[in-house]
Scaffold this active site. Structure first.
Site, PDB file in Angstrom:
ATOM      1  N   THR A  17      38.760 -17.720 -25.506  1.00  0.00           N
ATOM      2  CA  THR A  17      38.337 -19.062 -25.132  1.00  0.00           C
ATOM      3  C   THR A  17      38.793 -19.446 -23.723  1.00  0.00           C
ATOM      4  O   THR A  17      39.751 -18.876 -23.187  1.00  0.00           O
ATOM      5  CB  THR A  17      38.863 -20.092 -26.153  1.00  0.00           C
ATOM      6  OG1 THR A  17      38.248 -21.358 -25.913  1.00  0.00           O
ATOM      7  CG2 THR A  17      40.375 -20.236 -26.061  1.00  0.00           C
ATOM      8  N   GLN A  64      43.858 -25.206 -25.690  1.00  0.00           N
ATOM      9  CA  GLN A  64      43.056 -23.981 -25.713  1.00  0.00           C
ATOM     10  C   GLN A  64      43.923 -22.742 -25.599  1.00  0.00           C
ATOM     11  O   GLN A  64      43.589 -21.680 -26.137  1.00  0.00           O
ATOM     12  CB  GLN A  64      42.012 -24.021 -24.590  1.00  0.00           C
ATOM     13  CG  GLN A  64      40.971 -25.113 -24.770  1.00  0.00           C
ATOM     14  CD  GLN A  64      40.267 -25.043 -26.119  1.00  0.00           C
ATOM     15  OE1 GLN A  64      39.565 -24.081 -26.423  1.00  0.00           O
ATOM     16  NE2 GLN A  64      40.473 -26.055 -26.946  1.00  0.00           N
ATOM     17  N   HIS A 114      44.978 -20.799 -28.781  1.00  0.00           N
ATOM     18  CA  HIS A 114      44.043 -19.937 -29.511  1.00  0.00           C
ATOM     19  C   HIS A 114      44.466 -18.474 -29.483  1.00  0.00           C
ATOM     20  O   HIS A 114      44.383 -17.762 -30.481  1.00  0.00           O
ATOM     21  CB  HIS A 114      42.643 -20.038 -28.896  1.00  0.00           C
ATOM     22  CG  HIS A 114      41.782 -21.100 -29.500  1.00  0.00           C
ATOM     23  ND1 HIS A 114      41.250 -21.013 -30.755  1.00  0.00           N
ATOM     24  CD2 HIS A 114      41.333 -22.268 -28.989  1.00  0.00           C
ATOM     25  CE1 HIS A 114      40.527 -22.082 -31.017  1.00  0.00           C
ATOM     26  NE2 HIS A 114      40.561 -22.865 -29.963  1.00  0.00           N
ATOM     27  N   GLU A 128      33.481 -21.855 -20.364  1.00  0.00           N
ATOM     28  CA  GLU A 128      33.050 -22.175 -21.727  1.00  0.00           C
ATOM     29  C   GLU A 128      33.154 -23.681 -21.955  1.00  0.00           C
ATOM     30  O   GLU A 128      32.206 -24.322 -22.403  1.00  0.00           O
ATOM     31  CB  GLU A 128      33.931 -21.420 -22.716  1.00  0.00           C
ATOM     32  CG  GLU A 128      33.635 -21.733 -24.175  1.00  0.00           C
ATOM     33  CD  GLU A 128      34.662 -21.134 -25.117  1.00  0.00           C
ATOM     34  OE1 GLU A 128      34.348 -21.026 -26.316  1.00  0.00           O
ATOM     35  OE2 GLU A 128      35.783 -20.796 -24.672  1.00  0.00           O
ATOM     36  N   HIS A 129      34.331 -24.238 -21.663  1.00  0.00           N
ATOM     37  CA  HIS A 129      34.578 -25.677 -21.788  1.00  0.00           C
ATOM     38  C   HIS A 129      34.953 -26.227 -20.416  1.00  0.00           C
ATOM     39  O   HIS A 129      35.859 -25.710 -19.764  1.00  0.00           O
ATOM     40  CB  HIS A 129      35.743 -25.966 -22.737  1.00  0.00           C
ATOM     41  CG  HIS A 129      35.630 -25.330 -24.085  1.00  0.00           C
ATOM     42  ND1 HIS A 129      36.360 -24.211 -24.451  1.00  0.00           N
ATOM     43  CD2 HIS A 129      34.876 -25.660 -25.171  1.00  0.00           C
ATOM     44  CE1 HIS A 129      36.058 -23.881 -25.691  1.00  0.00           C
ATOM     45  NE2 HIS A 129      35.161 -24.743 -26.153  1.00  0.00           N
ATOM     46  N   ASP A 144      35.322 -29.227 -30.499  1.00  0.00           N
ATOM     47  CA  ASP A 144      35.630 -28.176 -31.468  1.00  0.00           C
ATOM     48  C   ASP A 144      35.295 -28.600 -32.892  1.00  0.00           C
ATOM     49  O   ASP A 144      35.017 -27.760 -33.747  1.00  0.00           O
ATOM     50  CB  ASP A 144      37.118 -27.817 -31.396  1.00  0.00           C
ATOM     51  CG  ASP A 144      37.446 -26.947 -30.197  1.00  0.00           C
ATOM     52  OD1 ASP A 144      36.533 -26.337 -29.633  1.00  0.00           O
ATOM     53  OD2 ASP A 144      38.640 -26.884 -29.832  1.00  0.00           O
ATOM     54  N   GLU A 154      -7.452  -3.817 -11.361  1.00  0.00           N
ATOM     55  CA  GLU A 154      -6.340  -3.078 -11.954  1.00  0.00           C
ATOM     56  C   GLU A 154      -6.787  -1.748 -12.554  1.00  0.00           C
ATOM     57  O   GLU A 154      -5.999  -1.048 -13.175  1.00  0.00           O
ATOM     58  CB  GLU A 154      -5.663  -3.935 -13.032  1.00  0.00           C
ATOM     59  CG  GLU A 154      -4.982  -5.171 -12.453  1.00  0.00           C
ATOM     60  CD  GLU A 154      -4.216  -5.984 -13.486  1.00  0.00           C
ATOM     61  OE1 GLU A 154      -4.315  -5.644 -14.687  1.00  0.00           O
ATOM     62  OE2 GLU A 154      -3.525  -6.935 -13.095  1.00  0.00           O
ATOM     63  N   HIS A 202     -10.578  -3.238 -20.492  1.00  0.00           N
ATOM     64  CA  HIS A 202     -10.206  -4.641 -20.604  1.00  0.00           C
ATOM     65  C   HIS A 202     -11.420  -5.525 -20.332  1.00  0.00           C
ATOM     66  O   HIS A 202     -11.680  -6.502 -21.044  1.00  0.00           O
ATOM     67  CB  HIS A 202      -9.103  -4.984 -19.596  1.00  0.00           C
ATOM     68  CG  HIS A 202      -7.732  -4.564 -20.031  1.00  0.00           C
ATOM     69  ND1 HIS A 202      -7.412  -3.257 -20.304  1.00  0.00           N
ATOM     70  CD2 HIS A 202      -6.589  -5.292 -20.240  1.00  0.00           C
ATOM     71  CE1 HIS A 202      -6.130  -3.183 -20.651  1.00  0.00           C
ATOM     72  NE2 HIS A 202      -5.610  -4.418 -20.628  1.00  0.00           N
TER      73      HIS A 202
END
Length: 441
Positions: free
Chosen positions: A241, A263, A266, A332-333, A366, A420, A425
């Protein structure tokens, strides 16, 4: 305790700024060989391989791979009332916020009888991983399951590592959260083996393969997700984290230090970064860290995280420089604790989730903000987003043209197909207007 990086007076280029960013040395590819072996064992050995991995890696052999329905029901009943109420409120809030992430079908009309429908279709079956190492994460059950349900996924399987303290079953709080959400397909399996089981299925356990795998985990889980990508979709390779706080002299050093510690608890590899244009404020935060860290329940873990190369107090010349640093970091945060927060928010373009003002800490996200806490780490926020209902949806275009609408673009299709050198096609279109000569021979 925590390093200081002084960028004042510097004007680094984009590549130089990326090189200055504090990161851990976590290397997902280094875990690939082990993850590949574990996945291979599961593919060849099925249930026996998974039970053997649990015994070897988790220290316990589950009585059964799939958790019985009665055990899930019992876990719901045994939830401590305040925890159950908090989970129910979290479910309500995440469901409300996730509902806003489902796009409505839209039709684009390009002329009479010419239309393209844009619709969003959920995958049919998903595998959701909930880690169970240093902590128990019933909140991750909510964050994974609710957006899948909102998207319309009809088949949900959940895996979490077996717990020695609970006889090899999944932690009862995780089971209780799953039961509250109506999830009854829960497996006591963890790590890379669980990811392999989701991707390829385990026929002798009745575990069918899934189309998409989501949820955070350790480096082996991240490596496994990388390895199975293509067999099944994944959300991201989530790592340790991260929190990055941009604060100025008007912020509260005690609150900022508290958020960095929140944090850091963690994981030893968690990243805690403060970016500020005030050297005095940085010093105040450092003093608060020195006071608060010894009081932390997980002091050793916090000290290692804050003292690692991935954590820092970063000094910049101004808040525009702070925003540039943050955008290069892609946290992340991201917390914004400055006097003119709206002006700063306009400068931010890369973050998993942004927490605005001193009363919006990461801990709110969270659990009960309503936002999702499964977010990109390791700089992936620079090019990807967090988990949401949209993660489980696939955009599909449905094309519907009338004969006259097709005739209106016939010659342009022929021109492009000819350019092409793809004459078939062109023929596939002109065949609808040439009287069927080719069909009649």
């Amino acid at each position: 305790m925590i390093q200081t990086i002084d960028l004042r007076g510097l004007e680094p280029s984009a590549s130089e700024l990326l090189a200055l960013i504090p990161r851990s040395l976590t290397d997902v590819s280094a875990a690939s060989a082990v993850a590949e072996q574990l996945i291979g064992e599961v593919r060849s050995g099925g249930t026996d391989a998974l039970l053997g991995q649990a015994e070897r890696l988790d220290g316990v052999r589950p009585a059964t791979l799939r958790v019985p329905a009665e055990a899930i029901a019992a876990a719901v009943e045994a939830l401590e009332p305040s925890v159950r109420e908090a989970l129910e409120e979290a479910i309500h809030r995440v469901r409300a916020a996730s509902s806003a992430q489902v796009p409505a079908p839209t039709v684009t009309s390009l002329g009479d009888g010419a239309e393209v429908l844009q619709r969003w279709t959920p995958v049919a079956r998903v595998g959701l991983y909930v880690p169970g190492g240093k902590a128990v994460y019933p909140s991750s059950v909510v964050m994974n399951v609710v957006p899948a349900q909102v998207a319309g996924v009809t088949s949900i399987a959940l895996a979490s590592p077996p717990q020695k303290a609970f006889g090899g079953s999944v932690h009862p709080t995780i089971l209780g959260a799953a039961g509250l959400l109506g999830v009854d397909e829960v497996y006591a399996m963890g790590g890379a083996g669980a990811i392999g089981a989701f991707a390829y299925g385990v026929p002798d356990a009745g575990l069918d393969p899934v189309q998409l795998i989501t949820g955070p985990g350790n480096v082996y889980v991240a490596a496994a997700k990388r390895l199975v990508r293509g067999q099944a979709g994944i959300d991201s390779e989530a790592g340790p984290t991260e929190i990055l706080v941009i604060a100025d002299a008007a912020a509260d050093a005690y609150l900022v230090a508290s958020d960095l510690i929140s944090q850091a608890e963690h994981d030893e590899l968690a990243s805690a970064v403060l970016v500020t244009d005030s050297a005095e404020f940085a010093q105040a935060v450092e003093r608060e860290l020195g006071r608060l860290v010894p009081l932390a329940a997980h002091r050793a873990r916090v000290e290692e995280a804050l003292g690692g190369r991935q954590s820092a107090l970063v000094l910049v010349d101004g808040l525009a420089d702070a925003a540039a640093f943050s955008n290069a970091y892609g946290p992340e945060h991201l917390e914004l604790q400055v006097a003119d927060v709206d002006a700063l928010l306009e400068l931010i373009d890369s973050a998993g989730a942004i927490f605005v003002g001193e009363n919006s800490p990461v801990s709110l996200g969270d659990y009960l903000a309503g936002s999702n806490h499964v977010l990109p780490t390791g700089g992936q926020a620079r090019f990807s987003s967090g988990l949401g209902a949209y993660t489980f949806l696939r955009p599909q275009q449905v094309i519907r043209y009338s004969r006259e609408a097709l005739r209106g673009v016939e010659q342009r299709i022929v021109a492009l197909a000819t350019a092409e050198d793809l004459p078939a096609h062109a023929a596939a279109v002109t065949a609808r207007f040439d009287g069927g000569a080719e069909r009649q021979g």
